[in-house]
Every structure is written in structure tokens, then in C-alpha cells.
Design a protein around this motif. Structure first.
Motif, mmCIF file in Angstrom:
data_model
loop_
_atom_site.group_PDB
_atom_site.id
_atom_site.type_symbol
_atom_site.label_atom_id
_atom_site.label_comp_id
_atom_site.label_asym_id
_atom_site.label_seq_id
_atom_site.Cartn_x
_atom_site.Cartn_y
_atom_site.Cartn_z
ATOM 1 N N TYR A 142 -1.059 18.422 8.562
ATOM 2 C CA TYR A 142 -1.922 17.690 7.636
ATOM 3 C C TYR A 142 -2.190 18.541 6.408
ATOM 4 N N ASN A 143 -2.284 17.868 5.264
ATOM 5 C CA ASN A 143 -2.667 18.543 4.030
ATOM 6 C C ASN A 143 -3.968 17.917 3.538
ATOM 7 N N PHE A 144 -5.044 18.707 3.561
ATOM 8 C CA PHE A 144 -6.315 18.255 3.019
ATOM 9 C C PHE A 144 -6.283 18.395 1.503
ATOM 10 N N VAL A 145 -6.576 17.326 0.802
ATOM 11 C CA VAL A 145 -6.499 17.333 -0.656
ATOM 12 C C VAL A 145 -7.799 16.812 -1.248
ATOM 13 N N GLY A 146 -8.022 17.174 -2.498
ATOM 14 C CA GLY A 146 -9.164 16.682 -3.248
ATOM 15 C C GLY A 146 -8.699 15.949 -4.486
ATOM 16 N N ALA A 147 -9.615 15.231 -5.084
ATOM 17 C CA ALA A 147 -9.315 14.497 -6.315
ATOM 18 C C ALA A 147 -10.587 14.400 -7.136
ATOM 19 N N PRO A 148 -10.475 14.355 -8.449
ATOM 20 C CA PRO A 148 -11.674 14.139 -9.266
ATOM 21 C C PRO A 148 -12.101 12.686 -9.177
ATOM 22 N N GLY A 149 -13.349 12.445 -9.469
ATOM 23 C CA GLY A 149 -13.764 11.052 -9.568
ATOM 24 C C GLY A 149 -15.041 10.738 -8.828
ATOM 25 N N LEU A 150 -15.672 9.668 -9.265
ATOM 26 C CA LEU A 150 -16.889 9.143 -8.659
ATOM 27 C C LEU A 150 -16.717 7.628 -8.563
ATOM 28 N N ASN A 151 -16.756 7.119 -7.330
ATOM 29 C CA ASN A 151 -16.607 5.678 -7.086
ATOM 30 C C ASN A 151 -15.336 5.120 -7.721
ATOM 31 N N ALA A 152 -14.253 5.889 -7.607
ATOM 32 C CA ALA A 152 -12.961 5.485 -8.174
ATOM 33 C C ALA A 152 -11.914 5.538 -7.078
ATOM 34 N N PRO A 153 -11.838 4.525 -6.214
ATOM 35 C CA PRO A 153 -10.962 4.587 -5.053
ATOM 36 C C PRO A 153 -9.483 4.802 -5.365
ATOM 37 N N GLN A 154 -9.041 4.468 -6.571
ATOM 38 C CA GLN A 154 -7.629 4.657 -6.915
ATOM 39 C C GLN A 154 -7.342 6.051 -7.480
ATOM 40 N N ALA A 155 -8.378 6.844 -7.732
ATOM 41 C CA ALA A 155 -8.194 8.153 -8.357
ATOM 42 C C ALA A 155 -7.317 9.106 -7.550
ATOM 43 N N PRO A 156 -7.351 9.069 -6.211
ATOM 44 C CA PRO A 156 -6.529 10.025 -5.458
ATOM 45 C C PRO A 156 -5.026 9.736 -5.482
ATOM 46 N N ARG A 157 -4.602 8.639 -6.087
ATOM 47 C CA ARG A 157 -3.177 8.279 -6.046
ATOM 48 C C ARG A 157 -2.273 9.406 -6.528
ATOM 49 N N ALA A 158 -2.657 10.063 -7.620
ATOM 50 C CA ALA A 158 -1.783 11.081 -8.207
ATOM 51 C C ALA A 158 -1.541 12.233 -7.247
ATOM 52 N N VAL A 159 -2.608 12.724 -6.618
ATOM 53 C CA VAL A 159 -2.435 13.859 -5.701
ATOM 54 C C VAL A 159 -1.706 13.427 -4.435
ATOM 55 N N LEU A 160 -1.912 12.199 -3.987
ATOM 56 C CA LEU A 160 -1.195 11.702 -2.812
ATOM 57 C C LEU A 160 0.297 11.562 -3.108
ATOM 58 N N ASP A 161 0.633 11.161 -4.316
ATOM 59 C CA ASP A 161 2.044 11.080 -4.703
ATOM 60 C C ASP A 161 2.693 12.461 -4.672
ATOM 61 N N ARG A 162 1.955 13.480 -5.113
ATOM 62 C CA ARG A 162 2.499 14.845 -5.094
ATOM 63 C C ARG A 162 2.717 15.327 -3.662
ATOM 64 N N VAL A 163 1.769 15.028 -2.771
ATOM 65 C CA VAL A 163 1.947 15.385 -1.367
ATOM 66 C C VAL A 163 3.171 14.677 -0.800
ATOM 67 N N GLY A 164 3.302 13.399 -1.117
ATOM 68 C CA GLY A 164 4.432 12.623 -0.624
ATOM 69 C C GLY A 164 5.766 13.181 -1.080
ATOM 70 N N ALA A 165 5.829 13.624 -2.325
ATOM 71 C CA ALA A 165 7.068 14.196 -2.846
ATOM 72 C C ALA A 165 7.422 15.491 -2.121
ATOM 73 N N ALA A 166 6.413 16.326 -1.857
ATOM 74 C CA ALA A 166 6.661 17.583 -1.144
ATOM 75 C C ALA A 166 7.129 17.312 0.279
ATOM 76 N N VAL A 167 6.520 16.344 0.935
ATOM 77 C CA VAL A 167 6.889 16.021 2.313
ATOM 78 C C VAL A 167 8.288 15.417 2.372
ATOM 79 N N ALA A 168 8.627 14.564 1.397
ATOM 80 C CA ALA A 168 9.944 13.920 1.388
ATOM 81 C C ALA A 168 11.070 14.942 1.343
ATOM 82 N N ALA A 169 10.810 16.069 0.699
ATOM 83 C CA ALA A 169 11.847 17.102 0.588
ATOM 84 C C ALA A 169 12.111 17.796 1.918
ATOM 85 N N THR A 170 11.186 17.677 2.871
ATOM 86 C CA THR A 170 11.351 18.337 4.163
ATOM 87 C C THR A 170 11.774 17.384 5.269
#
Length: 360
Positions: free
Chosen positions: A203-231
Motif C-alpha cells: 500500500y502507498n499512503f498518499v496525501g493531497a491538497p484540498g478542503l471538501n474537494a473529493p476530486q482533488a486526489p485524482r492527480a496523485v492517484l494517477d501518479r501512483v497508478g503509473a508507478a504501479v503499472a510499471a511493475t
């Protein structure tokens, strides 16, 4: 969607404010939080490791317990919930941590995992004569890659002869072996950190900026996904967030305004100075994020959901739909009150948690 709690092992929890609840860490407090989390059907609890707090009147993280010994005690008084302890890798050799993990697994078979902490705050280690110098910033993920390889070899084979740049094992033995797989988690925010977790973690615990912005974590989740896809490995992303709740949106935001009024600027400056020691920190990395908080001072840089029980349930359900997200790790302004609010009023309204709830 998995839900866990980031338990209050350090003073003030995760609010750098003189007007926030004056949380003081104790076994009784953390046992209560985890037992109530288990009662409400939460999936996991994680304790951090912090070896030196911040200067400033809030005494943020000045008072801390130790993670492995705390979780060993909690393992003995829980029955189902997954438990993660954190290791500051510069303080203990990997074979010892591997043996400690097996010991806790014998207390709570199949329920224990290890969170890897590479170290971003030099003073934590300088005070003990353990800081290897600023070169550690550039090589810390090479260091922990060897560290985790040794632990995993000991857990699966009972032996390690790894000869690396940082560690030299000489027929290192471990017995008994754990009851099953011991998951590894990390909080890689930089590209290199994410690659480490994708290669060796679960598991990778990640953070994101934002307050009451449920879509804000998309960018960091995409980066995690790209790193995982390579493995090609199955590695989940877990989002860290803070809940400040009340019966109405207005009452919840009144709490937040009260905490903001007590923002400990001295502590934030300490945090920024320590994080700034990593002069080559990538934008979006842990160090970069901690430095940036001083630019817009507030009592926490953690992603926040603030509002009524219904508002927070709705936002959590939206977060649950984000691609690549396996779950969230919750913090609260007041952990006892917050856990009860979540279990009694928020979780029952969440469509993504239908079927979860009181287990006893």
C-alpha cells in the motif's frame, strides 16, 4: 473502500494549533481509539513514528510514544482489525525489525504490517548521532529497498545473505517465520518514493491538497497508478484525510475557524526549515508539501473534509469512486469524539460502506 485510522501517537494529533484539543498520547487513548474503530468495522489502524517534536507553544508532537511497542499492546486487546507499526529505518537494523514484526504477528496472527519511514526531519536523527548527512536524501530509497529486501527474505526463507551498498548480511537467520504475508506500506510522494512502494510495498499512503474537494486526489492517484503499472504488482493507494464533523456544516466550520485562529506559526516555521534541508526535494514530495504550508498558514496541510455528517458521508462516497483508490486513512480533530461521530452518524450514511459497521 477500506477505511482505517491514523492513531494519535503524538501530542496534538494532526493539528498544529494552540486551540485544538490538547491530545496527549497514552496507551489508554490509543487502545480506546483502535477498539472503537474495530467496533465500527474499520479495516486497519496505523501508528506513526516521530522522535522529536516541533518548537512552538502548541507542543506539536513534542510528546510521543513508540510505534512497535504500542501496537504490540494493542494487538493483544483487539481481535480483527489490521495493525501497522512504523519503523524509522535509520534507528534499527532490518533483521531486528523483521523479528519484532514476527513477534507481534504471534500476538495477532495475520493482522500485522510494517510502515517504512525513510526520514525527512534531520534533527530527529542528529539528536542521537544517527543522521548520515544530507546525502541520505538522494539515496534513502536505495537504502530502504535493501532494508525491505532483507526483511522479506527473512520472513519468507528464514535467511538472508544480501550483500548491498548499505547492508552486508552474513548468513542472517530468522525463526520462527510469520503466520503469513506481512504487508509493507510506505508514503512515497516523490516519483522515486512511489517507485519504491510499487516495487516492494503493498500500500502507498498518499496525501493531497484540498478542503471538501473529493476530486482533488485524482492527480496523485494517477501518479501512483503509473508507478504501479510499471511493475505489474498489485499495490493499493490509501488517501490520508482529516474529518472535522458536526451536526451542521456551520458548526463544523466554526470548529475549523477556531483551530485556525490558534495556528502555531513558530511550529510551522520549524517544520518548513527542517523540510527545507532536502534542497532537491521534488514538487509534490513530502518535504515540498511540508515546506509549502508556511506559505498559507493553517493548522494542518492534510486533505480535509469539513461539514455535517451527511455532507461528509456524501464526499466520502464520491472519493470512493476515484480510480486507483483502495481506501482512506482517517484523522480527526478530536479522536474519541470523531470516531464516535464517524461510526454512529457518518458511516451508516455511506453507500460505499454498506455492510460495514458494528461488529460486536
Amino acid at each position: 473502500m477500506k477505511i482505517g485510522v491514523f492513531i494519535p501517537i503524538g501530542s496534538r494529533g494532526w493539528l498544529i494549533s494552540t486551540t485544538s484539543p490538547k491530545t496527549m498520547p497514552s496507551f489508554d487513548l490509543n487502545r480506546t481509539v483502535v477498539q472503537r474503530a474495530e467496533h465500527y468495522g474499520l479495516d486497519f489502524a496505523l501508528s506513526m513514528i516521530k522522535l522529536r517534536g516541533y518548537t512552538g507553544p502548541s507542543e506539536y508532537w513534542v510528546h510521543n510514544l513508540e510505534s512497535f511497542t504500542l501496537m504490540a499492546g494493542i494487538a493483544a486487546v483487539t481481535r480483527r482489525i489490521q495493525l501497522f507499526a512504523s519503523v524509522a529505518v535509520l534507528t534499527m537494523p532490518p533483521p531486528l525489525v523483521a523479528r519484532m514484526a514476527v513477534t507481534i504477528d504471534s500476538i495477532a496472527p495475520g493482522r500485522f504490517g510494517v510502515n517504512i519511514v525513510t526520514g525527512w526531519q534531520p534533527k530527529e536523527y542528529q539528536q542521537m548521532g544517527l543522521w548520515p548527512g544530507d546525502a541520505h536524501f538522494a539515496r534513502r530509497y536505495d537504502y530502504v529497498s535493501e532494508y525491505v529486501q532483507i526483511m522479506q527474505e527473512l520472513w519468507t526463507k528464514g535467511r538472508s545473505d544480501l550483500k548491498g551498498d548499505f547492508f552486508q548480511m552474513d548468513d542472517c537467520l530468522l525463526s520462527p517465520q510469520p503466520s503469513g504475508h506481512i504487508p509493507i506500506v510506505g508514503a512515497g510522494q516523490s516519483d522515486r518514493g512511489m517507485r519504491f512502494v510499487a516495487e516492494y510495498g503493498d500500500y502507498n499512503f498518499v496525501g493531497a491538497p484540498g478542503l471538501n474537494a473529493p476530486q482533488a486526489p485524482r492527480a496523485v492517484l494517477d501518479r501512483v497508478g503509473a508507478a504501479v503499472a510499471a511493475t505489474g504488482r498489485d499495490v493499493g493507494a490509501l488517501l490520508l484525510l482529516m474529518i472535522i464533523a458536526d451536526e451542521t456544516d456551520e458548526a463544523a466550520f466554526a470548529k475549523w475557524d477556531h483551530y485556525k485562529a490558534g495556528t502555531d506559526l513558530e511550529a510551522l516555521q520549524w517544520q518548513a526549515t527542517q523540510a527545507g534541508a532536502d534542497s532537491k526535494a521534488q514538487e509534490g514530495s513530502t518535504a515540498s508539501n511540508l515546506m509549502s504550508v508556511i506559505q498559507d498558514p493553517q493548522p494542518t496541510g492534510i486533505f480535509k473534509l469539513i461539514g455535517s455528517y451527511a455532507s461528509i458521508a456524501r464526499m466520502l462516497d464520491e472519493i470512493a469512486t476515484l480510480p486507483g483508490l483502495k481506501g482512506v486513512m482517517l484523522t480527526f480533530d478530536d479522536f474519541i469524539i470523531g470516531m464516535e461521530q464517524f461510526g454512529e452518524h457518518i458511516q451508516p450514511l455511506m453507500k460505499s460502506r454498506q455492510g460495514s459497521g458494528v461488529t460486536e
